[in-house]
Write a protein that holds these residues in place. Structure first.
Motif, mmCIF file in Angstrom:
data_model
loop_
_atom_site.group_PDB
_atom_site.id
_atom_site.type_symbol
_atom_site.label_atom_id
_atom_site.label_comp_id
_atom_site.label_asym_id
_atom_site.label_seq_id
_atom_site.Cartn_x
_atom_site.Cartn_y
_atom_site.Cartn_z
ATOM 1 N N ALA A 393 72.626 -53.840 11.461
ATOM 2 C CA ALA A 393 71.714 -53.917 12.604
ATOM 3 C C ALA A 393 72.509 -53.741 13.884
ATOM 4 O O ALA A 393 73.686 -54.141 13.966
ATOM 5 N N CYS A 394 71.865 -53.172 14.890
ATOM 6 C CA CYS A 394 72.508 -52.998 16.192
ATOM 7 C C CYS A 394 71.447 -53.055 17.281
ATOM 8 O O CYS A 394 70.262 -52.819 17.034
ATOM 9 N N LEU A 395 71.881 -53.362 18.494
ATOM 10 C CA LEU A 395 70.972 -53.490 19.636
ATOM 11 C C LEU A 395 71.185 -52.316 20.586
ATOM 12 O O LEU A 395 72.315 -52.017 20.964
ATOM 13 N N VAL A 396 70.083 -51.681 20.955
ATOM 14 C CA VAL A 396 70.103 -50.530 21.865
ATOM 15 C C VAL A 396 69.505 -50.957 23.199
ATOM 16 O O VAL A 396 68.394 -51.499 23.245
ATOM 17 N N SER A 397 70.235 -50.737 24.278
ATOM 18 C CA SER A 397 69.690 -50.954 25.612
ATOM 19 C C SER A 397 68.992 -49.678 26.070
ATOM 20 O O SER A 397 69.606 -48.616 26.156
ATOM 21 N N VAL A 406 67.924 -51.375 15.800
ATOM 22 C CA VAL A 406 67.961 -50.376 14.738
ATOM 23 C C VAL A 406 68.579 -51.035 13.506
ATOM 24 O O VAL A 406 69.660 -51.623 13.590
ATOM 25 N N VAL A 407 67.879 -50.926 12.382
ATOM 26 C CA VAL A 407 68.269 -51.630 11.162
ATOM 27 C C VAL A 407 68.227 -50.670 9.986
ATOM 28 O O VAL A 407 67.342 -49.794 9.910
ATOM 29 N N GLY A 440 68.045 -40.709 11.409
ATOM 30 C CA GLY A 440 67.207 -41.714 12.051
ATOM 31 C C GLY A 440 67.985 -42.588 13.016
ATOM 32 O O GLY A 440 67.496 -42.931 14.106
ATOM 33 N N TRP A 441 69.199 -42.968 12.618
ATOM 34 C CA TRP A 441 70.032 -43.830 13.463
ATOM 35 C C TRP A 441 70.330 -43.155 14.801
ATOM 36 O O TRP A 441 70.166 -43.757 15.875
ATOM 37 N N LEU A 442 70.759 -41.912 14.737
ATOM 38 C CA LEU A 442 71.106 -41.199 15.968
ATOM 39 C C LEU A 442 69.874 -40.910 16.811
ATOM 40 O O LEU A 442 69.915 -41.006 18.045
ATOM 41 N N VAL A 473 63.150 -50.722 14.763
ATOM 42 C CA VAL A 473 63.181 -49.426 14.090
ATOM 43 C C VAL A 473 64.020 -49.575 12.833
ATOM 44 O O VAL A 473 65.198 -49.963 12.903
ATOM 45 N N GLN A 474 63.439 -49.267 11.686
ATOM 46 C CA GLN A 474 64.194 -49.271 10.439
ATOM 47 C C GLN A 474 64.384 -47.842 9.965
ATOM 48 O O GLN A 474 63.441 -47.060 9.915
ATOM 49 N N VAL A 475 65.628 -47.483 9.637
ATOM 50 C CA VAL A 475 65.931 -46.115 9.225
ATOM 51 C C VAL A 475 66.479 -46.129 7.793
ATOM 52 O O VAL A 475 66.905 -47.162 7.289
#
Length: 475
Positions: A393-397, A406-407, A440-442, A473-475
Motif C-alpha cells: 500500500a502507498c499514499l498518493v498526494s 493504492v493497494v 494500474g499502479w502507474l 484504488v486496488q490494482v
C-alpha cells in the motif's frame, strides 16, 4: 531505549478502545417493564462476544438527547478510538442528530438485533426487543445529512462474520485515530528532486492528521554522545542473542550503530514522534557521523515506529498506519521486475522490519560496504521476506486535501536466494500479474515507496480509507 525491554523483543499494539452506544427510548418502559435492563444486558453480551476484538466501554442505554450527549462526553474523555452504535430498540434520530454532527470519532452503525430469526412464538415484546432496524435507518439518515463518514455492518451479532467485520472496523478506527495525532520527525531534509514523496504539509495535517517536523541532524549527534556505555553494551548483548551476527563487524561499527539507534529512539520518545525518516545525504553531509543508521531503522520498525527513507514522511506515515491497522508494517520499494516469475523484486538500501523475515532462516546482522552517503560501512540487517500472501500500500498526494491509497495484494514467492544482495529482499507476485498491476499502479500515480504487510489486507485498507476520506484504488 536505555536497555533492551519487552518492546525490543515483541512489537505490541494495544487492542482498540471502543465505546458501545446503545440507543432506545423511554416510551417502551411503560409498555414492557424491565426492558431497559434487558436491553442493557444485550449490549453487555455484545461486548463480551467481542472481548478479543477490543477493550469495550459500554455506555448506559440512552433515551434522550441529554443522555446521549452525556455518554458521548464520557467516551471522548476516555480517549476511545471509535464508537459502535447499536439500536437497542427504535430510537428517534433527532435526539442524536446534533451529537453525530459534532462527533469526530470513527463510527460504526451495527444494524443488529438480539434474535436472528422471526418465529411464531414472537409477541409484541419480542417485536420491540428486535426492532432496531428502523432506528438504524433513522440514525443513518441523520449521519448522512450531517455529512459524517460512518461504517455499517448488518449481520447476526453472534456470527463469525460479524466478529471479523467489527474487528476490521475497530483496527481501522485505531489506525485512523492514531493518525490524527501522529507526529513524523524528518532528520535533516528530503531527497532533492524526488517528486512523489512531496506533500503539502498543511493539507496533510488538516485532512488526515499526521504532522511533519524537521529535526536537526545535530540533535541526533548530540544524542549519540549522551548514550552511555552500559546502554550500548546492553543493546549489543541483546542483538547477540537474537540475530546471527557477522564476525566481520568491528566493535566500532556496532557501537556507532547502537548509539544511533538508542539516540533516535530517545528523541522520538521524548518528543512524541511515532514515525521518522532519515535521508542518507542529510546524514552524510552533516560531517559528524561515520555511518548511516540502517540497522537502527530496521529495529525501530520492529518496535512499532513508522519509517520512510530519504525524507519520505508519507511513507513513514503509511508504515505507522500499517502497524496500527494490521501489525508489523515493513518499509520497502519495487526494485525491478522479473517477468519469468511474474514478480517484482522488493527491497531497499538496507532498512526493513525483520519481523517479516522467513522463519526458516536466521536474520543476519552483517558488515557491509556501501558507498551511498560517502560514509563508512553501516551494519545492516539481511533477511528474506517470509513466503505467503502479502499486501502493498502507498499514499498518493493529489493536491489540496485530496489523497489516494493504492493497494495491491499478492504473494511473496519462495524464490531462490540472491546471494549478492546485502539488504532485506523478497519477490512479490501481484495477484493481477506484474503487467496489469504496474499499469494500474502507474496510472493511479502510486509512488515508489510502500508499506508491506504479510497477509491479504486490501479489505482492511478499504475500510481505513472510507473512515478517513481517502480515495481507495486496488490494482
Amino acid at each position: 531505549m536505555t536497555a533492551p525491554s519487552a518492546s525490543a523483543t515483541t512489537a505490541t499494539t494495544r487492542k482498540p478502545r471502543i465505546g458501545l452506544l446503545g440507543i432506545m427510548q423511554a416510551l417502551y418502559d411503560h409498555m414492557i417493564p424491565g426492558i431497559t435492563e434487558r436491553q442493557a444486558g444485550y449490549a453487555e453480551a455484545i461486548a463480551d462476544q467481542l472481548a478479543d476484538v477490543a477493550d469495550w466501554t459500554v455506555g448506559r442505554p440512552v433515551k434522550d438527547r441529554a443522555d446521549a450527549e452525556a455518554v458521548m462526553r464520557e467516551f471522548q474523555h476516555g480517549e476511545l478510538d471509535g464508537v459502535m452504535v447499536v439500536l437497542l430498540t427504535y430510537g428517534p434520530a433527532m435526539r442524536v442528530a446534533r451529537l453525530f454532527n459534532e462527533n469526530r470519532m470513527p463510527v460504526l452503525l451495527a444494524n443488529i438485533q438480539p434474535e436472528p430469526a422471526v418465529t411464531a412464538a414472537w409477541d409484541m415484546a419480542d417485536m420491540t426487543y428486535n426492532q432496531g432496524i428502523h432506528g438504524a435507518q433513522d440514525t443513518a439518515n441523520a449521519m448522512v445529512r450531517a455529512d459524517r463518514p460512518f461504517e455499517v455492518i448488518t449481520e447476526d451479532w453472534r456470527s463469525a462474520e460479524f466478529h471479523d467485520r467489527v474487528d476490521r472496523w475497530a483496527r481501522s478506527a485505531r489506525a485512523v485515530t492514531a493518525w490524527k495525532s501522529l507526529k513524523i520527525g524528518v532528520f535533516g531534509y528530503a531527497m532533492n528532486d524526488m517528486g512523489d514523496i512531496r506533500v503539502d504539509e498543511n493539507a496533510l495535517l488538516r485532512a488526515l492528521g499526521p504532522e511533519i517536523s524537521y529535526l536537526a541532524p545535530g540533535d541526533l549527534y548530540r544524542g549519540t554522545r549522551d548514550v552511555t556505555d552500559d546502554e550500548v553494551r546492553a543493546l549489543i548483548e541483546w542483538e547477540d542473542t537474537r540475530f546471527a551476527v557477522d564476525p566481520a563487524l568491528t566493535a566500532l561499527e556496532r557501537e556507532d550503530h547502537a548509539r544511533m539507534q538508542i539516540a533516535i529512539e530517545r528523541i522520538l520518545t521524548d518528543r512524541g514522534y511515532g514515525a521518522y525518516s532519515t535521508h542518507f545525504d542529510a546524514i552524510g553531509d552533516d560531517g559528524r557521523f561515520r555511518r548511516l543508521p540502517l540497522a537502527a531503522a530496521s529495529s525501530l520498525m520492529a518496535k512499532g515506529y513508522g519509517y520512510g527513507a530519504e525524507g519520505d514522511a508519507l511513507a513513514a506515515a503509511m508504515v505507522y498506519a500499517g502497524h496500527q491497522l494490521i501489525g508489523d508494517g515493513h518499509f520497502t520499494e519495487m526494485y525491478a521486475m522479473d517477468f519469468p516469475s511474474d514478480s517484482i523484486l522488493m527491497s531497499h538500501m538496507g532498512e526493513g522490519n525483520w519481523r517479516v523475515a522467513r522463519d526458516d532462516e536466521p536474520v543476519r546482522l552483517i558488515h557491509r560496504e556501501l558507498g551511498i552517503g560517502k560514509l563508512d560501512a553501516p551494519p545492516t540487517f539481511l533477511f528474506r521476506y517470509r513466503p505467503g500472501p502479502a499486501t502493498l500500500a502507498c499514499l498518493v498526494s493529489l493536491g489540496d486535501e485530496r489523497f489516494r491509497l493504492v493497494v495491491t495484494e499478492g504473494e511473496v514467492l519462495d524464490a531462490p536466494p540472491l546471494p549478492q544482495l546485502e539488504m532485506p529482499y523478497g519477490q512479490f507476485r501481484p495477484d493481477a500479474g506484474v503487467r496489469a498491476c504496474m499499469d494500474g499502479w502507474l496510472s493511479a500515480g502510486g509512488p515508489h515507496h510502500q508499506v508491506l504487510n504479510l497477509g491479504r489486507h486490501a479489505a482492511d485498507w478499504r475500510v481505513f480509507c472510507r473512515m478517513s476520506g481517502i480515495e481507495f484504488v486496488q490494482v
